[in-house]
Structures are given as structure tokens and as C-alpha cells.
Write an enzyme that holds these catalytic residues in place. Sequence first.
Site, PDB file in Angstrom:
ATOM      1  N   GLN A  89     -13.368   6.334 -10.185  1.00  0.00           N
ATOM      2  CA  GLN A  89     -12.842   7.237  -9.161  1.00  0.00           C
ATOM      3  C   GLN A  89     -13.969   7.749  -8.259  1.00  0.00           C
ATOM      4  O   GLN A  89     -14.971   8.268  -8.748  1.00  0.00           O
ATOM      5  CB  GLN A  89     -12.107   8.414  -9.835  1.00  0.00           C
TER       6      GLN A  89
ATOM      7  N   ASP B 109      -9.983  -2.172  -8.012  1.00  0.00           N
ATOM      8  CA  ASP B 109      -9.975  -1.507  -6.708  1.00  0.00           C
ATOM      9  C   ASP B 109     -10.405  -2.446  -5.586  1.00  0.00           C
ATOM     10  O   ASP B 109     -10.271  -2.094  -4.406  1.00  0.00           O
ATOM     11  CB  ASP B 109     -10.913  -0.296  -6.734  1.00  0.00           C
TER      12      ASP B 109
ATOM     13  N   LYS C 263      -2.509   8.406 -11.697  1.00  0.00           N
ATOM     14  CA  LYS C 263      -2.692   6.983 -11.995  1.00  0.00           C
ATOM     15  C   LYS C 263      -2.439   6.709 -13.485  1.00  0.00           C
ATOM     16  O   LYS C 263      -1.763   5.749 -13.837  1.00  0.00           O
ATOM     17  CB  LYS C 263      -4.116   6.548 -11.607  1.00  0.00           C
TER      18      LYS C 263
END
Length: 285
Positions: free
Chosen positions: A98, A121, A54
Amino acid sequence: MPAQLIDGKGLALEIRQKIAQDIEALVQKTGVRPGLAVVLVGEDPASAVYVRNKKKACDTAGLYVDDHMLPSTATQEELLTLIAQLNADPKIHGILVQLPLPPQIDSQMVLNAVSPDKDADGFHPYNIGRLVTGNPLFVPCTPKGVIRMIESTGQVIEGKRAVVLGRSNIVGKPVAMLLMHRHATVTICHSRTKDLPGMCREADILVAAIGKAEFVKADMVKAGAVVIDVGINRLDDGRLVGDVDFEPVKDQAGWLSPVPGGVGPMTIAMLLANTVEAATRVAKG
Ligand code: NDP
């Protein structure tokens, strides 16, 4: 005739190149460079690889990346303090925490602490609510990528029978919601579903997100269906495979996404897209 492959890697590259142009245009016009904060807690090797990929994609596209690597012993309070700082930082437009987080940390509480305006997200309950009501702000990255891949086939979603395997908050449920908002008739299957193969055989669009290696066999797929494989599974021999038994299903489906090189790269491209959309909203004021 074998299925046409849905080349997530190639599609993601095109999207990232367009994003890079959009970023430079935004910087020129407004002085705002989209910024993503990446928070990784602990040393989970798979998470470390995802975060590295990422960050690389962000760097290449011209995003500002602010990464925070916390030890696996980090406390809930430390993490919440960091999130509060990032929420207040004007250089940051998207925050990625994460998952999974270590057991001493309440993941939902951490996700709830991310400002809904920076929730790249799309996991905050506010954004989930907006998704469900058909007025999304941030759409979760993997589901957003899945829809882009289905759209790339040129097949109309409206009126189709769609079956989603898996009902997680991060993949199955949002994918089903997005398909429903595009007027598919959607069935969600899970571990308690009766006659799951029979359900799958009715699907014009089949999305597999259960995390079981090569679970979807050719006799579970309708001829000519669009099949999107979200699963990522490591076999004992080290090979990475999806939830779909690729070779036999290729001869049955009309379109099929591979693993690797399918949904994974699209997820990253959508993370960049969400961050740029957030920065653009800020720049517009
Ligand atoms: P979860 O483990 O959170 O959810 C799995 C879902 O699959 C659950 O709803 C579960 O049912 C269902 N399920 C499990 N086994 C079966 C079975 N035998 N039959 C029917 N349903 C079953 O997984 P995620 O949604 O987080 O991830 C799914 C897969 O997608 C994983 O392989 C993951 O690695 C991958 N993934 C890939 C991403 C990418 O970028 N490519 C991003 C995110 C995930 P129940 O609810 O009844 O337990």
C-alpha cells in the site's frame, strides 16, 4: 437529458461475485486457492481504510489473505526482507504494497523488489514495459477498472478522442496507454497544459485523475461525453468528492461515474481479478 450514471459499485459487485465462482472452480479443479499478501507500513488513516476494504473484499470472494502491518519506523531492509519472503511463498500469488510508504523508504526500490509474477498492482517496471508494448501481464487496478467502466457504457472506444487529466505512473499514464491500445486518440493533460478546458471540450471520453476537488466544470465537458472521475478528495465539511463537479456535469455528459461508488470499488474488484489471474497462471503451470 441527464447523464446515465456508471454504477461502479454495482459493476464491482457483479465482478466480485463472478470472481468468487471462479475461485471455487479453481480450488475444486486444481487445489490452488488464490492468495494475496497485503503490506501496510505506518498508520496513514486513508491507507488503513483502503487496506481494510481490500481485505474484506478478498475474504468475501474466498481469497486467502496474508496481511502484514509494519510500524511507521520500519526500515527499508525489513520491508525488502518481507517482500523476498512473500515472493518465495507458494500460497501467495499477488503482493500489494500500500502506497504511500514512509519517507525513509525508497518506494520505487520496494516496488522493484516485488516479483513481476506476483505484482498484483502492476507497478513493477517489467509490467509497465509490457503494458506499454501492448502485451500486458498485470494491468494496474485503477486503470483496468476505468476501462471496464467505459466499456460498460457500450460506447465504442476505437476512433474516439480521449483526454486523460493527470500523468501519474499509477493512474494517468496507464489509463492513456490502455485507451491508446484500444485505438482512441489520446491527449494527456497535466499542470503545465495550456488551454486545458479547450482540450477537455474535445473529449468523447474524459478521465479525470488529478486530485483536485470538483475541478472539471460543465463548460469543460462535451455534450454526451463519457466522463470517468478517478479523483478522491475530502472537503473541509467532511464530504468526499471527485475531480468532477458532479451535479452540473451530470446535465452535460452522456455517462458519468460518481464519487464515491465509482472507480474506488472497481479498483478493489480489479485487484481481486489480477490475483486470481496470477493464481490461474500458476495452476496451469
Ligand atoms: P498524483 O498526485 O500522482 O498526480 C496528479 C496528476 O494531476 C499530476 O500529473 C499533475 O500534474 C496533475 N495535476 C494536478 N493538478 C492539476 C491541475 N490543476 N491541472 C492539470 N493537472 C493537474 O495523483 P494520482 O494519479 O495518484 O491520483 C489522482 C487522483 O486519483 C487522486 O485524487 C487520488 O486520490 C485518486 N485515486 C483514486 C483511486 C481509486 O481507486 N479511486 C486510485 C488512485 C488514485 P503534474 O504531473 O504536472 O504535476
